[in-house]
Scaffold this motif. Structure first.
Motif, PDB file in Angstrom:
ATOM      1  N   ASP B  15       0.822  -1.210   0.000  1.00 53.69           N
ATOM      2  CA  ASP B  15       0.000   0.000   0.000  1.00 53.69           C
ATOM      3  C   ASP B  15       0.856   1.261   0.000  1.00 53.69           C
ATOM      4  O   ASP B  15       0.472   2.288  -0.545  1.00 53.69           O
ATOM      5  CB  ASP B  15      -0.926   0.023   1.224  1.00 53.69           C
ATOM      6  N   ASN B  17       4.038   1.554  -1.169  1.00 51.83           N
ATOM      7  CA  ASN B  17       5.003   1.672  -2.266  1.00 51.83           C
ATOM      8  C   ASN B  17       4.327   1.281  -3.576  1.00 51.83           C
ATOM      9  O   ASN B  17       3.676   0.240  -3.643  1.00 51.83           O
ATOM     10  CB  ASN B  17       6.190   0.732  -2.034  1.00 51.83           C
ATOM     11  N   ASP B  18       4.530   2.103  -4.601  1.00 49.28           N
ATOM     12  CA  ASP B  18       3.885   1.835  -5.895  1.00 49.28           C
ATOM     13  C   ASP B  18       4.326   0.499  -6.479  1.00 49.28           C
ATOM     14  O   ASP B  18       3.530  -0.254  -7.019  1.00 49.28           O
ATOM     15  CB  ASP B  18       4.230   2.939  -6.896  1.00 49.28           C
ATOM     16  N   TYR B  77       4.528  -6.657  -7.201  1.00 54.25           N
ATOM     17  CA  TYR B  77       3.273  -5.927  -6.984  1.00 54.25           C
ATOM     18  C   TYR B  77       3.398  -4.525  -7.555  1.00 54.25           C
ATOM     19  O   TYR B  77       4.406  -3.852  -7.348  1.00 54.25           O
ATOM     20  CB  TYR B  77       2.947  -5.835  -5.487  1.00 54.25           C
ATOM     21  N   VAL B  78       2.371  -4.096  -8.271  1.00 48.44           N
ATOM     22  CA  VAL B  78       2.324  -2.725  -8.774  1.00 48.44           C
ATOM     23  C   VAL B  78       1.006  -2.108  -8.311  1.00 48.44           C
ATOM     24  O   VAL B  78      -0.066  -2.656  -8.604  1.00 48.44           O
ATOM     25  CB  VAL B  78       2.430  -2.675 -10.314  1.00 48.44           C
ATOM     26  N   LYS B  79       1.115  -1.006  -7.581  1.00 45.98           N
ATOM     27  CA  LYS B  79      -0.072  -0.309  -7.027  1.00 45.98           C
ATOM     28  C   LYS B  79      -1.008  -1.295  -6.326  1.00 45.98           C
ATOM     29  O   LYS B  79      -2.229  -1.305  -6.563  1.00 45.98           O
ATOM     30  CB  LYS B  79      -0.822   0.436  -8.135  1.00 45.98           C
ATOM     31  N   GLU B  81      -1.395  -4.389  -6.732  1.00 49.42           N
ATOM     32  CA  GLU B  81      -1.915  -5.514  -7.515  1.00 49.42           C
ATOM     33  C   GLU B  81      -0.796  -6.497  -7.857  1.00 49.42           C
ATOM     34  O   GLU B  81       0.293  -6.101  -8.277  1.00 49.42           O
ATOM     35  CB  GLU B  81      -2.530  -4.965  -8.804  1.00 49.42           C
ATOM     36  N   LYS B 105      -0.856   2.519 -15.013  1.00 47.22           N
ATOM     37  CA  LYS B 105      -0.975   2.702 -13.565  1.00 47.22           C
ATOM     38  C   LYS B 105      -0.379   4.024 -13.102  1.00 47.22           C
ATOM     39  O   LYS B 105      -0.357   4.320 -11.907  1.00 47.22           O
ATOM     40  CB  LYS B 105      -0.262   1.555 -12.834  1.00 47.22           C
ATOM     41  N   VAL B 107       2.830   4.904 -13.189  1.00 44.32           N
ATOM     42  CA  VAL B 107       4.140   4.740 -12.556  1.00 44.32           C
ATOM     43  C   VAL B 107       5.202   5.174 -13.558  1.00 44.32           C
ATOM     44  O   VAL B 107       5.160   4.783 -14.722  1.00 44.32           O
ATOM     45  CB  VAL B 107       4.380   3.256 -12.159  1.00 44.32           C
TER      46      VAL B 107
END
Lengths: 121, 110
Positions: B15, B17-18, B77-79, B81, B105, B107
Motif C-alpha cells: 500500500d 510503495n507503488d 506488486y504494482v499499485k 496488484e 498505472k 508509474v
C-alpha cells in the motif's frame, strides 16, 4: 492368463514423469515440454529439483497469465511442497505458441541463494 | 486489518510503495537468478521499486506465498496488484506489456 505385472504407474515415477502425467491427465495439452534444469544449479548430479515447463493448451484461452500459472501450481502443489525447488513455466494458447514460432525464453542462471526455499516465478 | 499480522505487514508494504518486489537478496545483490532477472528488468526500465528481501524475514517469506496464492519467489506488486513472478514479468517485459502496465498505472518508467 498373462498378467501385465508392472504397468508404468505401479512403479515409482520420477519427478519428471509425475509432472508430465499430472499435466497430461488434467488438461491434455497440445504441446508439453518438461525440462529438468537442475544441472544448472547448485545441487547434486541427477537431482530433480529445478524444472522448466512449456505448456500449450486451449484451456488457457481467455485466462490471464497469473491464473494460468495458478492452475498449474495447484496441480503440482504436492510436488512444490516436497521436491521441486524451482518451477519456471510458460503457459500459452496454441495461437500464442504459433505466433512466437515455438520459441521459449532461456532460464536465468543460479546465484546460489535460498536453497531451502522455492525460487522463481 | 486482518487476523494475520504478517498479511498486515505485507499489505502495508504494497500500500505504501507503488512498486514492490518480494525477492531473494537485495536489488543490488540478488541471491537468486529469478529475482535478479526481475530486478534487472525494473532497473532497465528505470522504475523505482522497493525490494523486500524474504531471506531476511522468514515470516514474510512464507506469508507472501499464501497472501498471493503463489508458491514461489520473486513476486511483483504494482499499485497493490499482484503482477506475477519471474516468468510472467519477463514475458510481459519482452512483449512491451510491462511498460504499458506502468503507463496505465501512472508509474514513472523509461
Amino acid at each position: 492368463m498373462r498378467a501385465c505385472l508392472l504397468r508404468p504407474k505401479d512403479r515409482k515415477m520420477t519427478m519428471h514423469q509425475t509432472i508430465e502425467t499430472k499435466i497430461h491427465d488434467a488438461i491434455g495439452p497440445a504441446h508439453l515440454e518438461v525440462m529438468n534444469e537442475s544441472h544448472m544449479h547448485n545441487v547434486p548430479p541427477g537431482s530433480e529439483s529445478h524444472f522448466k515447463l512449456v505448456i500449450v493448451s486451449d484451456t488457457f484461452e481467455g485466462m490471464p497469465r497469473v491464473r494460468r500459472h495458478q492452475q498449474i501450481n495447484s496441480l503440482l502443489a504436492s510436488e512444490l511442497n516436497g521436491g521441486i525447488h524451482a518451477l519456471s513455466m510458460q503457459t500459452l494458447t496454441p495461437a500464442e505458441w504459433s505466433a512466437r514460432g515455438g520459441e521459449i525464453m532461456a532460464s536465468p542462471q543460479c546465484l546460489g541463494g535460498g536453497k531451502d526455499d522455492i525460487a522463481r516465478s | 486489518m486482518s487476523d494475520n499480522p504478517v498479511f498486515d505487514r505485507i499489505k502495508s508494504e504494497i500500500d505504501s510503495n507503488d512498486v514492490v518486489l518480494f525477492m531473494k537478496g537485495s536489488p543490488m545483490f540478488p541471491q537468486c537468478g529469478f529475482s535478479a532477472a526481475v530486478a534487472q528488468a525494473l532497473t532497465t526500465m528505470e522504475v523505482k521499486f522497493k525490494g523486500v528481501d524474504v531471506l531476511e524475514d522468514g515470516d514474510i517469506r512464507n506469508g507472501i506465498k499464501d497472501f498471493s496464492n503463489w508458491p514461489t519467489i520473486p513476486q511483483l506488486y504494482v499499485k497493490g496488484e499482484f503482477v506475477g513472478g519471474c516468468d510472467i514479468v519477463r514475458e510481459m517485459f519482452e512483449a512491451g506489456e510491462l511498460q504499458q502496465l506502468f503507463k496505465d498505472k501512472g508509474v514513472e518508467a523509461a
